[in-house]
Write an enzyme that holds these catalytic residues in place. Sequence first.
Site, PDB file in Angstrom:
ATOM      1  N   GLY A 184     182.774  48.478  15.341  1.00 50.44           N
ATOM      2  CA  GLY A 184     183.391  48.426  14.027  1.00 50.44           C
ATOM      3  C   GLY A 184     183.715  47.016  13.552  1.00 50.44           C
ATOM      4  O   GLY A 184     183.935  46.114  14.352  1.00 50.44           O
ATOM      5  N   HIS A 234     182.164  51.735  11.934  1.00 49.58           N
ATOM      6  CA  HIS A 234     182.949  51.714  10.700  1.00 49.58           C
ATOM      7  C   HIS A 234     183.239  50.288  10.228  1.00 49.58           C
ATOM      8  O   HIS A 234     183.423  49.372  11.022  1.00 49.58           O
ATOM      9  CB  HIS A 234     184.260  52.473  10.889  1.00 49.58           C
ATOM     10  CG  HIS A 234     185.074  51.990  12.050  1.00 49.58           C
ATOM     11  ND1 HIS A 234     185.941  50.921  11.978  1.00 49.58           N
ATOM     12  CD2 HIS A 234     185.155  52.426  13.328  1.00 49.58           C
ATOM     13  CE1 HIS A 234     186.528  50.728  13.134  1.00 49.58           C
ATOM     14  NE2 HIS A 234     186.062  51.626  13.985  1.00 49.58           N
ATOM     15  N   ASP A 235     183.232  50.112   8.920  1.00 50.72           N
ATOM     16  CA  ASP A 235     183.616  48.864   8.249  1.00 50.72           C
ATOM     17  C   ASP A 235     182.660  47.706   8.538  1.00 50.72           C
ATOM     18  O   ASP A 235     183.017  46.537   8.317  1.00 50.72           O
ATOM     19  CB  ASP A 235     185.043  48.451   8.626  1.00 50.72           C
ATOM     20  CG  ASP A 235     186.052  49.550   8.344  1.00 50.72           C
ATOM     21  OD1 ASP A 235     186.198  49.909   7.164  1.00 50.72           O
ATOM     22  OD2 ASP A 235     186.663  50.061   9.295  1.00 50.72           O
TER      23      ASP A 235
END
Length: 276
Positions: free
Chosen positions: A145, A127-128
């Site tokens: 992430g 994520h991100d």
Amino acid sequence: MTRISSSAKIDRTAVVEDGAVIGEHAEIGAFCYVGANVVLGDNVKLHHHAVVEGITRLGNGCQVFPMAVIGGAPQSIRHDGSDTRLEIGANCIFREGVTVNTGSSHGGGETIVGHDNLFLANSHVGHDCRIGNHVILSNNVMIGGHATVHDRAILSGGAAIHQFVQIGRQAFIGGLAGVVNDVIPYAMVVDNPALMGGLNVVGMQRAGMSKGEVHAVRRAYQTIFSAGTVVENARALRSGPDALEGAAREIVDFILDRDSERALTTPGSRRRGSQA
């Protein structure tokens, strides 16, 4: 409302949720799943049993192979379940079993992948993350992430990238390397925990850099990682009488201007990273 171009080909066993947007000449194979908030660009091809879900935009010409899951929810216990996004550029290839997650509620809410990238089987993007262009992730690469991988970096099989780490442009990460600190552009990194094994000279040559440019990078590298602290050496190079240009300047700027709490991956004698 679902918008499916008349030229798209969708297998009768595929599931396309109401609200999805399917571009011109897209192909969706047997037993695929396309979520309600997905946008597939023109000429996208989903091979059988591929999944694209979440709020995900897949650029023109991308291919997703069997058992890959693109746009899955972030794997973070801090995520509050709110809507987050995944943006992918054109002509990316996601081979079997690849997973790419959307952003998280605590990390900006968006994962961004550039164009012309190759993700080999079972690699993962958390994520991100920010992935540049012309990046290669070999089999079983794991990116935690919030990490950033800049253009033309190559990550070899089984490499693990710690969350928040930044991988510089055209760096080469060796197989099974465990990267817990930032990696300067054009570096070659090996081992676990990772250490810098020199420069990615072959990659620089393949990119068309001249001998003079390669030598300039070597001189900068030797100066930066000589006696003293890395940051002080880099600062002295940037403010010195000889103007830095091209790749050598890029390395110095990466060290001095990066917005990161991670240390730097350094040569073998400093395998735990410089805290300078």
